[in-house]
Scaffold this active site. Structure first.
Site: not given
Ligand code: 7TS
Length: 423
Positions: A135, A212, A215, A238, A378
């Site tokens: 990401h 990370d 997910q 999430k 992203c």
């Molecule tokens: N890393 C991964 C693997 C992610 O899927 C996401 C967000 C992030 C980092 C960042 O997370 P945040 O909570 O700091 O935004 N992924 C997604 C997505 O797949 N669609 O919207 C956000």
């Protein structure tokens, strides 16, 4: 009914999808007169009544700032906040709850490491290894550090099936590798990364490892005692929790050696007009009034997941994903990206519908009540590797059913007809 089991209580509830769905009020919504089919869980999950009630209860009965006043509300609020930290720590197997630092989200957790660890311990020429399937939040902070400090950023490439090229990984990870910063699961393709291979590889060269877990932590059992990493970043929103609260778990020795991320109240031991000294971990990284209510809400989310059991959550998602892979493959014009084995991917299915732009697919699906995400997710390097501008992505969670996958498949067939494709 309430789910109040703590990770220690050992109480497990049967994985009863009908009962689970009753806990999520939003799933009763209709969109334009048809039932909502929410398949955008990789972006954010829905919230059960137990989490919503915990937020309400905090603001209604306990709200006060933490770690200061001696008055009753402040003590209660502090206990609830620190209690949530302990339960979240237990959820990921942390032996010391102080290793759990509250942040806003995964993005902030990774930036915290880049600032407070990277700026102190990385020098020009040191190599940071990431992958092509990260990401953006696990790419951009390292590019910024590269431009500022002259570190070298290397990428483990993706193979056409969406898995990582492990032969290349063995060539890239070497004595100059100071950090391996790697996702546990691709949000764009669902690929589950073989951390059990890559982490020991990095450790053999003495590198620090950041995972990370944005997910993975919401969808499968993650235990930092067996993971072998030094940092784990994830987001509350999430995993049934509120937005605005995330976690950085780190080994105490590393967190202790790091400089603060932000300066201000709550993170100091002493301040005079010349200089300041820092509070202990985790307060050192939690400058200012933190997101008290949402940390407590995340504690309730973790209780909910623990009561179901993460192995059961994963088992359910494999079932749904396996069904979706087979069901969507039968829809004329659909091509699926990523590994085709549900064991090798999380509950994420990225696809394209021949001749129709993913944004148009998403819009027509919405008229059928089906919520998916379309775009680059992203993860633009993944799109470049697949040679597509965007994909359509359905992503599942513990409340999704096979009949919702059927609704997606029917809506895709209707989309093809709507655009006059497929004869
Ligand atoms: N890393 C991964 C693997 C992610 O899927 C996401 C967000 C992030 C980092 C960042 O997370 P945040 O909570 O700091 O935004 N992924 C997604 C997505 O797949 N669609 O919207 C956000």
């Amino acid at each position: 009914m309430t789910l109040t089991a703590t990770p220690d209580s050992g109480a497990r509830l049967p994985f009863d999808i009908t009962r689970i769905r009753r806990d999520f009020p939003i799933l009763k919504r209709e969109i334009g007169g048809v039932p909502l089919v929410y398949l955008d869980n990789a972006a954010t999950s829905q919230k059960p009544v137990q989490v919503i009630a915990e937020l309400t209860r905090f603001y209604r009965d306990h709200n006060a700032n933490i770690h200061r006043g001696v008055h009753t509300l402040s003590v209660e609020s502090t206990d609830l906040y620190e209690g949530a930290r302990a339960r979240i720590g237990a959820f990921i197997g942390a032996t010391d709850p102080h290793e759990v630092v509250f942040t806003r989200n995964t993005t902030e957790s990774i930036n915290l490491v880049a600032h407070a660890w990277g700026r102190k311990f990385l020098q020009a020429g040191d190599e940071v290894v990431v992958t092509e399937i990260e990401h953006h939040s696990n790419i951009v902070p390292w590019q910024m550090l590269r431009d500022e400090r002259g570190i070298v950023l290397k990428y483990i490439p993706m193979l056409p099936d969406g898995t990582l090229d492990l032969d290349e990984a063995r060539r890239i990870i070497g004595p100059k590798t100071k950090l391996l910063s790697i996702t546990a699961m691709s949000n764009a393709l669902g690929t589950i990364v073989p951390l059990e291979v890559l982490i020991p590889l990095a450790k053999a060269h003495g590198a620090t490892v950041l995972v990370d877990g944005a997910q993975s932590v919401p969808h499968m059992a993650v235990d930092v005692r067996t993971l072998g990493a030094d940092f784990l970043a994830f987001s509350g929103h999430k995993m049934l929790g509120p937005t605005g609260i995330g976690v950085l778990w780190g080994r105490m020795a590393l967190l202790d050696a790091m400089d603060p991320f932000m300066g201000g109240g709550d993170m100091i031991l002493n301040v005079n007009m010349e200089r300041s000294t820092w509070a202990d971990v985790p307060a050192k990284f939690e400058a200012g009034t933190p997101n008290i209510a949402d940390a407590i809400g995340l504690g309730a989310a973790v209780d909910y997941l623990s009561a179901l059991g993460m192995d059961e959550v994963r088992r359910h998602e494999i079932e749904i994903t396996d069904y979706a892979l087979r069901r969507l493959a039968d829809v004329p014009g659909v091509s699926i990206f990523g590994p085709m084995d549900a064991q090798q991917r999380g509950g994420v299915v990225s696809f394209e519908l021949e001749g129709i732009h993913p944004h148009d697919v998403g819009q027509v699906l919405d008229t059928h009540g089906v919520a998916i995400r379309t775009g680059h997710h992203c993860a633009q390097p993944v799109m470049a590797a697949l040679n597509v501008p965007a994909t359509a992505r359905a992503s599942f969670y513990l409340y999704n059913t096979t009949s919702e996958v059927d609704a997606l498949a029917s809506a895709l067939e209707a989309t093809t007809k709507f655009f006059g494709m497929g004869g």
